[in-house]
Scaffold this motif. Structure first.
Motif, mmCIF file in Angstrom:
data_model
loop_
_atom_site.group_PDB
_atom_site.id
_atom_site.type_symbol
_atom_site.label_atom_id
_atom_site.label_comp_id
_atom_site.label_asym_id
_atom_site.label_seq_id
_atom_site.Cartn_x
_atom_site.Cartn_y
_atom_site.Cartn_z
ATOM 1 N N LYS A 1 0.876 -1.159 0.000
ATOM 2 C CA LYS A 1 0.000 0.000 0.000
ATOM 3 C C LYS A 1 0.923 1.221 0.000
ATOM 4 O O LYS A 1 1.911 1.237 0.742
ATOM 5 C CB LYS A 1 -0.827 -0.028 1.288
ATOM 6 C CG LYS A 1 -1.828 1.066 1.385
ATOM 7 C CD LYS A 1 -2.762 0.864 2.576
ATOM 8 C CE LYS A 1 -3.528 2.132 2.797
ATOM 9 N NZ LYS A 1 -3.555 2.586 4.154
ATOM 10 N N VAL A 2 0.612 2.195 -0.852
ATOM 11 C CA VAL A 2 1.491 3.365 -0.929
ATOM 12 C C VAL A 2 1.552 4.040 0.432
ATOM 13 O O VAL A 2 0.528 4.203 1.107
ATOM 14 C CB VAL A 2 0.993 4.346 -2.006
ATOM 15 C CG1 VAL A 2 1.810 5.626 -2.000
ATOM 16 C CG2 VAL A 2 1.054 3.683 -3.374
ATOM 17 N N TYR A 3 2.752 4.375 0.826
ATOM 18 C CA TYR A 3 2.977 4.874 2.176
ATOM 19 C C TYR A 3 3.797 6.153 2.070
ATOM 20 O O TYR A 3 4.848 6.160 1.444
ATOM 21 C CB TYR A 3 3.758 3.805 2.950
ATOM 22 C CG TYR A 3 4.160 4.180 4.340
ATOM 23 C CD1 TYR A 3 3.316 3.911 5.407
ATOM 24 C CD2 TYR A 3 5.391 4.781 4.587
ATOM 25 C CE1 TYR A 3 3.687 4.238 6.695
ATOM 26 C CE2 TYR A 3 5.762 5.111 5.874
ATOM 27 C CZ TYR A 3 4.907 4.828 6.926
ATOM 28 O OH TYR A 3 5.274 5.157 8.206
ATOM 29 N N GLY A 4 3.307 7.247 2.602
ATOM 30 C CA GLY A 4 4.101 8.462 2.460
ATOM 31 C C GLY A 4 3.567 9.637 3.243
ATOM 32 O O GLY A 4 2.565 9.533 3.958
ATOM 33 N N ASP A 5 4.253 10.736 3.085
ATOM 34 C CA ASP A 5 3.922 11.977 3.784
ATOM 35 C C ASP A 5 3.876 13.098 2.773
ATOM 36 O O ASP A 5 4.624 13.084 1.798
ATOM 37 C CB ASP A 5 5.055 12.371 4.734
ATOM 38 C CG ASP A 5 5.285 11.372 5.831
ATOM 39 O OD1 ASP A 5 4.311 10.749 6.271
ATOM 40 O OD2 ASP A 5 6.448 11.228 6.235
ATOM 41 N N TYR A 6 3.074 14.096 3.040
ATOM 42 C CA TYR A 6 3.149 15.269 2.182
ATOM 43 C C TYR A 6 2.801 16.510 2.987
ATOM 44 O O TYR A 6 2.293 16.425 4.120
ATOM 45 C CB TYR A 6 2.216 15.109 0.980
ATOM 46 C CG TYR A 6 0.809 15.580 1.234
ATOM 47 C CD1 TYR A 6 -0.026 14.858 2.070
ATOM 48 C CD2 TYR A 6 0.345 16.771 0.676
ATOM 49 C CE1 TYR A 6 -1.316 15.315 2.328
ATOM 50 C CE2 TYR A 6 -0.933 17.217 0.921
ATOM 51 C CZ TYR A 6 -1.756 16.495 1.745
ATOM 52 O OH TYR A 6 -3.012 16.945 2.015
ATOM 53 N N LEU A 7 3.104 17.635 2.403
ATOM 54 C CA LEU A 7 2.798 18.932 3.012
ATOM 55 C C LEU A 7 2.242 19.835 1.934
ATOM 56 O O LEU A 7 2.769 19.856 0.817
ATOM 57 C CB LEU A 7 4.086 19.585 3.524
ATOM 58 C CG LEU A 7 4.615 19.213 4.895
ATOM 59 C CD1 LEU A 7 6.003 19.811 5.068
ATOM 60 C CD2 LEU A 7 3.693 19.712 5.989
ATOM 61 N N LEU A 8 1.208 20.598 2.241
ATOM 62 C CA LEU A 8 0.734 21.602 1.305
ATOM 63 C C LEU A 8 1.596 22.851 1.462
ATOM 64 O O LEU A 8 2.114 23.126 2.543
ATOM 65 C CB LEU A 8 -0.722 21.964 1.621
ATOM 66 C CG LEU A 8 -1.776 20.922 1.232
ATOM 67 C CD1 LEU A 8 -3.144 21.394 1.692
ATOM 68 C CD2 LEU A 8 -1.769 20.656 -0.269
ATOM 69 N N ASN A 9 1.713 23.594 0.384
ATOM 70 C CA ASN A 9 2.404 24.874 0.421
ATOM 71 C C ASN A 9 3.780 24.785 1.086
ATOM 72 O O ASN A 9 4.075 25.493 2.054
ATOM 73 C CB ASN A 9 1.524 25.898 1.149
ATOM 74 C CG ASN A 9 1.883 27.329 0.756
ATOM 75 O OD1 ASN A 9 2.745 27.552 -0.107
ATOM 76 N ND2 ASN A 9 1.244 28.289 1.391
ATOM 77 N N ALA A 10 4.635 23.904 0.560
ATOM 78 C CA ALA A 10 5.973 23.732 1.143
ATOM 79 C C ALA A 10 6.935 23.284 0.064
ATOM 80 O O ALA A 10 6.526 22.825 -0.998
ATOM 81 C CB ALA A 10 5.919 22.676 2.242
ATOM 82 N N GLN A 11 8.223 23.415 0.321
ATOM 83 C CA GLN A 11 9.223 22.868 -0.588
ATOM 84 C C GLN A 11 9.752 21.556 -0.031
ATOM 85 O O GLN A 11 9.706 21.319 1.178
ATOM 86 C CB GLN A 11 10.352 23.878 -0.834
ATOM 87 C CG GLN A 11 10.015 24.797 -2.001
ATOM 88 C CD GLN A 11 11.183 25.602 -2.537
ATOM 89 O OE1 GLN A 11 12.174 25.844 -1.856
ATOM 90 N NE2 GLN A 11 11.063 26.036 -3.774
ATOM 91 N N GLY A 12 10.278 20.742 -0.956
ATOM 92 C CA GLY A 12 10.649 19.371 -0.641
ATOM 93 C C GLY A 12 11.482 19.196 0.617
ATOM 94 O O GLY A 12 11.290 18.246 1.364
ATOM 95 N N GLU A 13 12.397 20.107 0.865
ATOM 96 C CA GLU A 13 13.305 19.853 1.981
ATOM 97 C C GLU A 13 12.572 19.866 3.317
ATOM 98 O O GLU A 13 13.051 19.308 4.294
ATOM 99 C CB GLU A 13 14.496 20.819 1.966
ATOM 100 C CG GLU A 13 14.243 22.207 2.528
ATOM 101 C CD GLU A 13 13.805 23.204 1.463
ATOM 102 O OE1 GLU A 13 13.372 22.763 0.380
ATOM 103 O OE2 GLU A 13 13.870 24.411 1.722
ATOM 104 N N ASP A 14 11.387 20.488 3.367
ATOM 105 C CA ASP A 14 10.630 20.494 4.617
ATOM 106 C C ASP A 14 10.235 19.073 5.022
ATOM 107 O O ASP A 14 10.135 18.757 6.199
ATOM 108 C CB ASP A 14 9.347 21.328 4.476
ATOM 109 C CG ASP A 14 9.652 22.806 4.309
ATOM 110 O OD1 ASP A 14 10.810 23.201 4.561
ATOM 111 O OD2 ASP A 14 8.740 23.556 3.933
ATOM 112 N N VAL A 15 9.975 18.227 4.025
ATOM 113 C CA VAL A 15 9.577 16.849 4.323
ATOM 114 C C VAL A 15 10.800 15.983 4.586
ATOM 115 O O VAL A 15 10.890 15.320 5.614
ATOM 116 C CB VAL A 15 8.745 16.244 3.170
ATOM 117 C CG1 VAL A 15 8.355 14.802 3.484
ATOM 118 C CG2 VAL A 15 7.506 17.080 2.921
#
Ligand SMILES: Nc1ncnc2c1ncn2[C@@H]1O[C@H](COP(=O)(O)OP(=O)(O)OP(=O)(O)O)[C@@H](O)[C@H]1O
Ligand SMILES: [Mg+2]
Length: 549
Positions: free
Chosen positions: A278-292
């Motif tokens: 099952k796809v497993y991940g995190d995301y953030l709205l209104n952010a650049q990649g390094e924040d994650v």
């Protein structure tokens, strides 16, 4: 004789492949894993922003010559820049329609977060104005600018992260902003001026305004990061040879921080902890990649993205399936959504726990993706061994709860049971483990790639911030170190050398137990039990196949 080719543009995979003689492994050697997979994603028609790659050969030549670009390399880099200007329809340094790029490391073997990357190259006082006119979004533009000065300052100019983080925290407190996203356009403009002042005061010169100069210095910094301390520590732990060098990938910037219809994330095609399909991940709205990836902001699980960005979400799910079939292995991907449009920024075979390695290998045989022989190859003896390591006893945990020894819980980032004494920085953790032979739990607000030596020396890791796809979590899983991240109730006081949660104080040197499987942390030492082989069905299947072959 034709001049040696040091730089390959996004549509030149065939040339690179021909140069090395056709083997994919050698393509990765030349272009680095990140670069090679960007080329491959482009080739199979996935949305990858225009990019080019400077080869690992160029890096090795640069380092061997005492940090001098080999002949012709820089000229080729500028030529390649023109090609991505054409493809993107933007121009580097042109205030009326500026192209911005990232400058990303990427060696043959992936070394999560161990080398350097600079985003938003090409911004300066003029292009900022142009970007504002184009996007009518000054908040986004100043956010990108302050990020550039910060990353450039730390990666290229060698300033410590705190040189920017401290003034930023002070500024946020002064403005009454809790999250970065609470800062307004005006605030971020002020912040970029503050950051410029930091550079001027600490380095004695101004943040370079010339985009070409920014690109040149960033390219050099990425080459040099091959020999940085954390990269060397990691290579030693992973037996990666020192003479491979890193490639440099220059990638057209796409922006996850353009507003609330933009975002960025990291995902695995399967759960890297349990192996679940099952796809497993995190995301953030209104952010650049390094924040994650840096684990500095608490993220949302990827399933939630369907509510906010449904189209991009469904497209991404299809790409996950496609990439897994293509590479016949679990993938770890980075993506960014700019105003609803999805862009792929990275894919690689995902690091995983021992348990996940076994489950994924067995499942993929059943799914017809790989054969039994391949499945056996994908699980190391060390991983088999780890599966038979002691776990916390459930009864013991219940008892500890009753006794009031439950301390906190967070994200179960890397399974396993760890018992040890608490230390609050990587150097002390490493020293106590190596010199005093202590069992150590490293506790940090969040771990940075610079902490890798402490992580390797520790029996377990606990952080109060960050998500399961942060580099800290990736590295912990790979090395089989039990790890709990994002235990947000935990307040760490680095000056007093103590942490508190739920009114309980733990001082440096005291014992705690970290359950990386459940994400729980207890005071003192919990009892351990040894798992039973007969209960581990997938492992038994795999061992049986191994016997048959
Ligand atoms: N052109 C770009 N546009 C938008 N985001 C980018 C771009 N280039 C890189 N990023 C993002 O910036 C972050 C850091 O980049 P990068 O992947 O190069 O390094 P890393 O993830 O820290 O380390 P690793 O070498 O393990 O990948 C990632 O989240 C990546 O997706
Ligand atoms: Mg990355």
């Amino acid at each position: 004789m034709a001049e040696k080719k040091w730089v390959y543009v996004f549509n030149e995979l065939d040339q690179a492949s021909k140069y090395v003689g056709g083997a994919w492994d050698d393509v990765r050697g030349l272009l680095g894993g990140k670069g090679a997979n960007l080329f491959e994603m482009y080739r199979i028609g996935l949305p990858v922003p225009p990019f080019f790659t400077v080869t690992t050969e160029a890096c090795n030549a640069y380092l061997a010559a005492g940090e001098k670009f080999p002949e012709g390399m820089w000229e080729q880099e500028l030529e390649a820049l023109k090609k991505i200007e054409e493809a993107s329809g933007k121009k580097f340094g042109d205030p009326s329609n500026p192209l911005l790029v990232s400058c990303r490391s990427g060696a043959k073997f992936s070394m999560p977060g161990m080398m350097d990357t600079v985003l938003n190259i090409g911004l300066n006082d003029q292009t900022v104005e142009g970007m504002i006119k184009l996007t009518e979004n000054p908040r986004f533009v100043y956010d990108s600018y302050r990020r550039l000065i910060m990353m450039f300052g730390s990666v290229v100019l060698g300033l410590p992260d705190e040189a920017f983080e401290e003034p930023m925290d002070e500024f946020k407190a002064h403005k009454g902003a809790k999250a970065d996203t609470d800062l307004t356009a005006e605030d971020l403009k002020e912040l970029s001026e503050i950051f410029k002042k930091v550079v001027r005061e600490q380095k004695g010169f101004d943040f370079p305004q010339d985009p070409i100069e920014q690109l040149r210095l960033a390219t050099e910094a990425v080459f040099k990061s091959w020999n940085g301390k954390r990269a060397r520590d990691y290579r030693r732990a992973e037996n990666i040879p020192d003479n491979l060098g890193t490639a440099v990938n220059i990638v057209t910037m796409v922006f996850g921080n353009m507003g609330w219809d933009s975002g960025t994330g990291v995902a695995f095609t399967r759960n890297p902890s349990t192996g679940e399909r099952k796809v497993y991940g995190d995301y953030l709205l209104n952010a650049q990649g390094e924040d994650v990836v840096a684990g500095i902001r608490n993220t949302e699980p990827i399933e939630k993205m369907v509510e906010k960005l449904p189209e991009a979400y469904h497209q991404f799910m299809q790409i996950c399936e496609l990439l897994e079939k293509h590479y016949k292995d679990m993938q770890d991907m980075e993506f960014t959504i700019e105003r609803g449009k999805l862009w792929m920024l990275q894919t690689r075979n995902g690091k995983r726990t021992a348990r996940a390695a076994v489950k994924i290998a067995v499942d993929m045989v059943h799914e017809g993706l790989i054969d039994r022989k391949e499945a056996i190859k994908r699980v190391t003896p060390k991983q088999v061994d780890a599966l038979l390591h002691p776990q916390f006893d459930e009864e013991g945990k219940k008892k500890a709860k009753k006794e009031g020894r439950f301390f906190a819980s967070g994200v179960n980032a890397s399974p396993g049971a760890a018992v040890g004494r608490v230390y609050f920085d990587a150097d002390t953790a490493e020293r106590m483990a190596k010199e005093e032979g202590q069992d150590v739990i490293m506790v940090r607000p969040f771990t940075k790639p610079d902490d890798v030596h402490g992580m390797l020396a520790a029996k377990g890791i606990l952080t109060s911030e960050g998500g399961a796809t942060s580099h800290a979590a990736v590295v912990a899983r790979q090395f089989g170190v039990p790890c709990v991240v994002g235990a947000s109730a935990v307040r760490i006081n680095l000056e007093k050398r103590e942490m508190t949660a739920n009114g309980i104080v733990v001082k440096e040197g005291e014992w705690i137990s970290v359950d990386g499987g459940s994400g729980e942390v207890y005071l003192g030492k919990l009892d351990l039990t040894v798992p039973k082989l007969e209960e581990q069905k997938d492992l038994l299947t795999l061992l049986q196949w191994a016997d048959e072959i």
